[in-house]
Design a protein around this motif. Structure first.
Motif, PDB file in Angstrom:
ATOM      1  N   ASP A  40      -4.465 -14.116  11.045  1.00 18.72           N
ATOM      2  CA  ASP A  40      -4.159 -15.549  10.976  1.00 18.72           C
ATOM      3  C   ASP A  40      -3.283 -15.996  12.142  1.00 18.72           C
ATOM      4  OD1 ASP A  40      -5.637 -15.741   8.653  1.00 18.72           O
ATOM      5  OD2 ASP A  40      -3.907 -15.542   7.327  1.00 18.72           O
ATOM      6  N   GLY A  41      -3.642 -15.537  13.334  1.00 15.63           N
ATOM      7  CA  GLY A  41      -2.949 -15.949  14.542  1.00 15.63           C
ATOM      8  C   GLY A  41      -1.738 -15.110  14.911  1.00 15.63           C
ATOM      9  N   VAL A  42      -1.324 -14.199  14.041  1.00 13.76           N
ATOM     10  CA  VAL A  42      -0.171 -13.336  14.318  1.00 13.76           C
ATOM     11  C   VAL A  42      -0.660 -12.007  14.883  1.00 13.76           C
ATOM     12  CG1 VAL A  42       1.823 -12.140  13.325  1.00 13.76           C
ATOM     13  CG2 VAL A  42       1.188 -14.420  12.498  1.00 13.76           C
ATOM     14  N   GLU A  43      -0.125 -11.603  16.027  1.00 14.08           N
ATOM     15  CA  GLU A  43      -0.541 -10.367  16.680  1.00 14.08           C
ATOM     16  C   GLU A  43       0.316  -9.174  16.235  1.00 14.08           C
ATOM     17  OE1 GLU A  43      -0.435 -11.037  20.883  1.00 14.08           O
ATOM     18  OE2 GLU A  43      -2.056 -12.515  20.841  1.00 14.08           O
ATOM     19  N   ILE A  44      -0.356  -8.077  15.931  1.00 13.09           N
ATOM     20  CA  ILE A  44       0.317  -6.820  15.595  1.00 13.09           C
ATOM     21  C   ILE A  44      -0.233  -5.767  16.543  1.00 13.09           C
ATOM     22  CG2 ILE A  44       0.830  -5.119  13.801  1.00 13.09           C
ATOM     23  CD1 ILE A  44      -0.680  -8.344  12.673  1.00 13.09           C
ATOM     24  N   TRP A  45       0.643  -5.076  17.260  1.00  8.37           N
ATOM     25  CA  TRP A  45       0.185  -4.059  18.210  1.00  8.37           C
ATOM     26  C   TRP A  45       0.923  -2.753  17.945  1.00  8.37           C
ATOM     27  CZ3 TRP A  45       3.350  -8.104  19.045  1.00  8.37           C
ATOM     28  CH2 TRP A  45       4.604  -7.867  19.603  1.00  8.37           C
ATOM     29  N   GLU A  46       0.457  -1.691  18.587  1.00 10.96           N
ATOM     30  CA  GLU A  46       0.895  -0.306  18.383  1.00 10.96           C
ATOM     31  C   GLU A  46       0.269   0.230  17.096  1.00 10.96           C
ATOM     32  OE1 GLU A  46       2.261   1.367  20.744  1.00 10.96           O
ATOM     33  OE2 GLU A  46       2.671  -0.409  21.969  1.00 10.96           O
ATOM     34  N   SER A  47      -0.354   1.407  17.222  1.00  6.43           N
ATOM     35  CA  SER A  47      -1.119   1.976  16.103  1.00  6.43           C
ATOM     36  C   SER A  47      -0.299   2.137  14.836  1.00  6.43           C
ATOM     37  CB  SER A  47      -1.704   3.330  16.510  1.00  6.43           C
ATOM     38  OG  SER A  47      -2.711   3.184  17.473  1.00  6.43           O
ATOM     39  N   SER A  48       0.916   2.662  14.958  1.00  2.23           N
ATOM     40  CA  SER A  48       1.711   2.901  13.750  1.00  2.23           C
ATOM     41  C   SER A  48       2.041   1.598  13.034  1.00  2.23           C
ATOM     42  CB  SER A  48       2.983   3.669  14.096  1.00  2.23           C
ATOM     43  OG  SER A  48       3.737   2.980  15.075  1.00  2.23           O
ATOM     44  N   ALA A  49       2.322   0.538  13.792  1.00  2.00           N
ATOM     45  CA  ALA A  49       2.619  -0.758  13.178  1.00  2.00           C
ATOM     46  C   ALA A  49       1.385  -1.334  12.497  1.00  2.00           C
ATOM     47  CB  ALA A  49       3.142  -1.730  14.235  1.00  2.00           C
ATOM     48  N   ILE A  50       0.233  -1.217  13.153  1.00  2.00           N
ATOM     49  CA  ILE A  50      -1.015  -1.726  12.574  1.00  2.00           C
ATOM     50  C   ILE A  50      -1.364  -0.956  11.307  1.00  2.00           C
ATOM     51  CG2 ILE A  50      -3.499  -1.938  12.963  1.00  2.00           C
ATOM     52  CD1 ILE A  50      -2.830  -2.480  15.936  1.00  2.00           C
ATOM     53  N   ILE A  51      -1.184   0.345  11.350  1.00  3.22           N
ATOM     54  CA  ILE A  51      -1.488   1.178  10.183  1.00  3.22           C
ATOM     55  C   ILE A  51      -0.594   0.800   9.013  1.00  3.22           C
ATOM     56  CG2 ILE A  51      -1.288   3.536   9.285  1.00  3.22           C
ATOM     57  CD1 ILE A  51      -2.380   4.484  12.027  1.00  3.22           C
ATOM     58  N   LEU A  52       0.687   0.643   9.251  1.00  2.00           N
ATOM     59  CA  LEU A  52       1.609   0.259   8.186  1.00  2.00           C
ATOM     60  C   LEU A  52       1.250  -1.126   7.645  1.00  2.00           C
ATOM     61  CD1 LEU A  52       4.133   0.931   6.544  1.00  2.00           C
ATOM     62  CD2 LEU A  52       5.496  -0.115   8.356  1.00  2.00           C
TER      63      LEU A  52
ATOM     64  N   GLY B  79      -4.569   3.521  -1.556  1.00  2.00           N
ATOM     65  CA  GLY B  79      -3.577   4.575  -1.738  1.00  2.00           C
ATOM     66  C   GLY B  79      -3.202   5.315  -0.472  1.00  2.00           C
ATOM     67  N   LEU B  80      -3.512   4.750   0.695  1.00  2.00           N
ATOM     68  CA  LEU B  80      -3.193   5.441   1.944  1.00  2.00           C
ATOM     69  C   LEU B  80      -1.757   5.192   2.397  1.00  2.00           C
ATOM     70  CD1 LEU B  80      -6.434   5.027   4.066  1.00  2.00           C
ATOM     71  CD2 LEU B  80      -5.745   6.910   2.586  1.00  2.00           C
ATOM     72  N   GLY B  81      -1.121   4.164   1.866  1.00  2.00           N
ATOM     73  CA  GLY B  81       0.272   3.881   2.187  1.00  2.00           C
ATOM     74  C   GLY B  81       1.168   4.275   1.030  1.00  2.00           C
ATOM     75  N   ARG B  82       2.431   3.934   1.158  1.00  2.00           N
ATOM     76  CA  ARG B  82       3.384   4.180   0.084  1.00  2.00           C
ATOM     77  C   ARG B  82       4.249   2.933  -0.041  1.00  2.00           C
ATOM     78  NH1 ARG B  82       0.139   7.549  -0.015  1.00  2.00           N
ATOM     79  NH2 ARG B  82       0.349   9.799  -0.319  1.00  2.00           N
ATOM     80  N   PRO B  83       4.161   2.210  -1.152  1.00  2.00           N
ATOM     81  CA  PRO B  83       4.892   0.943  -1.294  1.00  2.00           C
ATOM     82  C   PRO B  83       6.400   1.138  -1.379  1.00  2.00           C
ATOM     83  CG  PRO B  83       3.890   1.582  -3.380  1.00  2.00           C
ATOM     84  CD  PRO B  83       3.378   2.551  -2.363  1.00  2.00           C
ATOM     85  N   ILE B  84       7.125   0.059  -1.163  1.00  2.00           N
ATOM     86  CA  ILE B  84       8.576   0.098  -1.314  1.00  2.00           C
ATOM     87  C   ILE B  84       8.909   0.559  -2.730  1.00  2.00           C
ATOM     88  CG2 ILE B  84      10.661  -1.338  -1.409  1.00  2.00           C
ATOM     89  CD1 ILE B  84       9.407  -3.088   0.765  1.00  2.00           C
ATOM     90  N   GLY B  85       9.806   1.510  -2.819  1.00  2.00           N
ATOM     91  CA  GLY B  85      10.169   2.070  -4.115  1.00  2.00           C
ATOM     92  C   GLY B  85       9.501   3.401  -4.398  1.00  2.00           C
TER      93      GLY B  85
ATOM     94  N   ALA C 256      -2.137  14.608  -1.314  1.00  2.00           N
ATOM     95  CA  ALA C 256      -3.122  13.547  -1.071  1.00  2.00           C
ATOM     96  C   ALA C 256      -3.116  13.103   0.391  1.00  2.00           C
ATOM     97  CB  ALA C 256      -2.837  12.350  -1.980  1.00  2.00           C
ATOM     98  N   TYR C 257      -4.313  12.831   0.899  1.00  2.00           N
ATOM     99  CA  TYR C 257      -4.501  12.292   2.244  1.00  2.00           C
ATOM    100  C   TYR C 257      -3.857  10.912   2.333  1.00  2.00           C
ATOM    101  CZ  TYR C 257      -7.242  10.657   6.341  1.00  2.00           C
ATOM    102  OH  TYR C 257      -7.648  10.162   7.568  1.00  2.00           O
ATOM    103  N   SER C 258      -3.229  10.644   3.470  1.00  2.00           N
ATOM    104  CA  SER C 258      -2.556   9.355   3.652  1.00  2.00           C
ATOM    105  C   SER C 258      -2.758   8.845   5.073  1.00  2.00           C
ATOM    106  CB  SER C 258      -1.059   9.481   3.365  1.00  2.00           C
ATOM    107  OG  SER C 258      -0.417  10.177   4.431  1.00  2.00           O
ATOM    108  N   ALA C 259      -2.227   7.663   5.326  1.00  2.00           N
ATOM    109  CA  ALA C 259      -2.298   7.080   6.665  1.00  2.00           C
ATOM    110  C   ALA C 259      -1.584   7.950   7.693  1.00  2.00           C
ATOM    111  CB  ALA C 259      -1.684   5.686   6.640  1.00  2.00           C
ATOM    112  N   ALA C 260      -0.580   8.704   7.267  1.00  2.00           N
ATOM    113  CA  ALA C 260       0.118   9.601   8.189  1.00  2.00           C
ATOM    114  C   ALA C 260      -0.823  10.688   8.694  1.00  2.00           C
ATOM    115  CB  ALA C 260       1.335  10.221   7.503  1.00  2.00           C
ATOM    116  N   ASP C 261      -1.666  11.210   7.820  1.00  2.00           N
ATOM    117  CA  ASP C 261      -2.640  12.227   8.233  1.00  2.00           C
ATOM    118  C   ASP C 261      -3.637  11.645   9.226  1.00  2.00           C
ATOM    119  OD1 ASP C 261      -1.985  14.572   6.345  1.00  2.00           O
ATOM    120  OD2 ASP C 261      -2.191  12.889   4.971  1.00  2.00           O
ATOM    121  N   LEU C 262      -4.086  10.442   8.957  1.00  2.00           N
ATOM    122  CA  LEU C 262      -5.058   9.805   9.841  1.00  2.00           C
ATOM    123  C   LEU C 262      -4.484   9.655  11.245  1.00  2.00           C
ATOM    124  CD1 LEU C 262      -7.297   6.778   8.980  1.00  2.00           C
ATOM    125  CD2 LEU C 262      -6.111   6.888  11.159  1.00  2.00           C
TER     126      LEU C 262
END
Length: 202
Positions: free
Chosen positions: A61-73, A83-89, A151-157
Motif C-alpha cells: 500500500d505504497g510503503v516500501e520494505i527492503w532487506e530480506s530479514s525485514a521483508i520476511i518478518l 506458522g513460519l513466524g513467532r508472534p509477540i508473546g 518445526a521449520y520456520s522463516a529463520a530456516d528459509l
C-alpha cells in the motif's frame, strides 16, 4: 496491495519461496526487474523503485520494505497462519528475531569476506569468521532439527538460502548438511527453481 520486485536467481528468490510457503503467491503482484550482477552482467532497472537498484523490495500500500530479514518478518507477521513466524508473546519470538538479525549482521558479511579473501583483525572482531559462524549453526542444529526447534520456520528459509545458492560453501558438518537437505526437501524449493527457470527462459 502487495508488490514484490524480483529478479530470478537472486536474493529475492527466497522471498518468492516465502510467498509460496505462506500460501499467498496469488495475493502478491510480482514485478520482474533487472539488477547488476556480480559477474558484471545486468544493470539497474529504472522500473525498480529500490533506492540502490537491488532486490528484494516489497511495497505494501505504497510503503516500501527492503532487506530480506525485514521483508520476511513483515510478511510472516502479516500472514501468521502458516506458522513460519513467532508472534509477540511466543517463547521463541526472541530467538526468531535474533536469528534473522544474525543473518544480516554476521552470516552474510562473514560469507562475503571469505569469498573475497579479505583478512583483517577488525573484520574478524566485528563479524567473527567462518569457523565461528559454522560453530554457532552447528551447536544449534545438533540440538534441534530446525533453527527454532522441531518445526521449520522463516529463520530456516533465510539462513539455509545462503548454502542453497552457494552449495560449495556449505560447511562439511553433518548437522548443517542434513538441515540444508531437510529445508530443500520441502516442495517450495522445487517450485521456486521451476518458477525462476521459466522467468529466465521467457
Amino acid at each position: 496491495m502487495l508488490t514484490l520486485y524480483h529478479s530470478p536467481y537472486s536474493r529475492s528468490s527466497r522471498i518468492v519461496r516465502l510467498l509460496d510457503e505462506l500460501g499467498i503467491l496469488d495475493q502478491v503482484e510480482i514485478r520482474i526487474v533487472g539488477i547488476s550482477r556480480i559477474d558484471g552482467s545486468g544493470s539497474a532497472d529504472p522500473a525498480n523503485p529500490h533506492p540502490e537498484g537491488k532486490v528484494p523490495l516489497l511495497v505494501h500500500d505504497g510503503v516500501e520494505i527492503w532487506e530480506s530479514s525485514a521483508i520476511i518478518l513483515y510478511l510472516t507477521e502479516l500472514f501468521p497462519d502458516a506458522g513460519l513466524g513467532r508472534p509477540i508473546g511466543h517463547r521463541d519470538r526472541g530467538a526468531l528475531l535474533s536469528w534473522l538479525a544474525w543473518y544480516g549482521d554476521v552470516m552474510e558479511p562473514v560469507m562475503v569476506v571469505e569469498l573475497t579473501g579479505l583478512s583483517h583483525p577488525i573484520l574478524t572482531s566485528t563479524f567473527r569468521g567462518v569457523k565461528e559462524m559454522t560453530a554457532r549453526l552447528a551447536n544449534q542444529l545438533q540440538e534441534t532439527p530446525y533453527i527454532l526447534g522441531d518445526a521449520y520456520s522463516a529463520a530456516d528459509l533465510l539462513l539455509s538460502s545462503t548454502f542453497v545458492w552457494m552449495p560449495k560453501a556449505t560447511p562439511d558438518v553433518p548437522a548443517i548438511r542434513d538441515w540444508v537437505a531437510r529445508c530443500q526437501a520441502r516442495p517450495s524449493a522445487a517450485r521456486l527453481l521451476e518458477y525462476d527457470r521459466k522467468l529466465l527462459e521467457a
